[in-house]
Design an enzyme around this catalytic site. Structure first.
Site, PDB file in Angstrom:
ATOM      1  N   LYS A 127       1.971   0.227   0.808  1.00  0.00           N
ATOM      2  CA  LYS A 127       2.412   1.064  -0.293  1.00  0.00           C
ATOM      3  C   LYS A 127       1.277   2.007  -0.677  1.00  0.00           C
ATOM      4  O   LYS A 127       0.142   1.806  -0.282  1.00  0.00           O
ATOM      5  CB  LYS A 127       2.817   0.205  -1.504  1.00  0.00           C
ATOM      6  CG  LYS A 127       4.064  -0.647  -1.245  1.00  0.00           C
ATOM      7  CD  LYS A 127       4.375  -1.639  -2.350  1.00  0.00           C
ATOM      8  CE  LYS A 127       4.419  -1.020  -3.722  1.00  0.00           C
ATOM      9  NZ  LYS A 127       5.364   0.121  -3.806  1.00  0.00           N
TER      10      LYS A 127
ATOM     11  N   ASP B 155      10.350  -2.034  -6.781  1.00  0.00           N
ATOM     12  CA  ASP B 155       9.623  -0.898  -6.224  1.00  0.00           C
ATOM     13  C   ASP B 155       9.999  -0.723  -4.760  1.00  0.00           C
ATOM     14  O   ASP B 155      10.546  -1.631  -4.125  1.00  0.00           O
ATOM     15  CB  ASP B 155       8.112  -1.133  -6.353  1.00  0.00           C
ATOM     16  CG  ASP B 155       7.287   0.154  -6.287  1.00  0.00           C
ATOM     17  OD1 ASP B 155       7.889   1.242  -6.131  1.00  0.00           O
ATOM     18  OD2 ASP B 155       6.056   0.060  -6.410  1.00  0.00           O
TER      19      ASP B 155
ATOM     20  N   GLU C 155       0.519  -0.274  -9.084  1.00  0.00           N
ATOM     21  CA  GLU C 155       1.636  -1.012  -8.498  1.00  0.00           C
ATOM     22  C   GLU C 155       1.226  -2.448  -8.194  1.00  0.00           C
ATOM     23  O   GLU C 155       1.963  -3.401  -8.456  1.00  0.00           O
ATOM     24  CB  GLU C 155       2.108  -0.318  -7.211  1.00  0.00           C
ATOM     25  CG  GLU C 155       2.812   1.008  -7.458  1.00  0.00           C
ATOM     26  CD  GLU C 155       3.118   1.771  -6.188  1.00  0.00           C
ATOM     27  OE1 GLU C 155       3.910   2.721  -6.256  1.00  0.00           O
ATOM     28  OE2 GLU C 155       2.568   1.444  -5.123  1.00  0.00           O
TER      29      GLU C 155
END
Length: 228
Positions: free
Chosen positions: A102, A89, A111
């Protein structure tokens, strides 16, 4: 060549490098963890031609799942998989300790869940995301809708300038508050402190479980940074 093109090329380069990082370790039963965002999308696109080498993927968002399926890559539910050998990612910011912010795409909770189930987290980012201190990028916090105002007041008490991200509903049906003017001295401690606020689902600090490898695209080439 303009700066946007340079950045696009750097994102493509780190996507290529991530493929090189994992390709020799793919097996017929491998299920990968895949993130969300523009850099992750470039990585997904490069997985298409390799789909015969591995079993499938777990996606951290509906958007990534759809992109994978369009390439003929089977998408699995994480509950049926358990753990994944790799989670790949991007990041909105990342520091030298491989702590990250993030969630710019509002997929932070999923995530974080997939990252927690990964044996190895490979972060791919262009050089503009590498910072000495986290916090220039506003820190996202996913909240239960009825708790939004309460959580915002608690975030003010922590020193943040919280702004409700209008019109955004996460894949989990929740809302996002972005914390501006909020430089973070101790990401691990702050991640836990914000997560302890009633009504918070999670926040966009990935510090308790940071990246294992950072593949960073810089003007002079690719740098691979690892702490463990």
């Amino acid at each position: 060549m303009n700066q946007a093109m340079n950045q696009d090329e750097l994102k493509a380069a780190v996507a290529d490098a991530a493929i090189a990082e994992i390709k020799s370790q793919l097996e017929k039963d491998t299920i990968l963890g895949i993130g969300t965002g523009s850099t992750a999308n470039l990585f997904i696109d490069r997985l298409g031609p390799l789909r015969h080498l591995f079993k499938g993927a777990v996606a951290s968002s509906k958007a990534s799942a759809e992109r994978l399926e369009k390439l003929g890559i089977e998408v699995f539910e994480l509950n049926s998989v358990g753990t994944v050998p790799f989670y790949i990612d991007g990041a909105d910011e990342v520091n030298a300790n491989l702590h990250m912010i993030k969630g710019g795409g509002a997929a932070l909770t999923r995530e974080k869940i997939v990252a927690a189930c990964a044996k190895r987290f490979i972060c791919i980012a262009d050089g503009s995301k590498y910072v000495p201190k986290l916090g220039t990028f506003p820190l996202p916090v996913e909240v239960i809708p009825m708790a939004r105002s309460y959580v915002a007041r608690e975030l003010v008490a922590l020193g943040a300038d919280p702004v409700y991200r209008q019109g955004v509903i996460t894949d989990n049906g929740n809302q996002i508050i972005d914390c501006y003017e909020f430089m973070i001295d101790d990401p691990v401690a702050m991640e836990a402190r914000i997560n302890a606020i009633v009504g918070v689902v999670t926040n966009g600090l990935f510090a308790a479980r940071g990246a294992d490898v950072l593949i960073l695209g810089k003007a002079d080439g690719i740098e691979r940074i690892t702490l463990r």
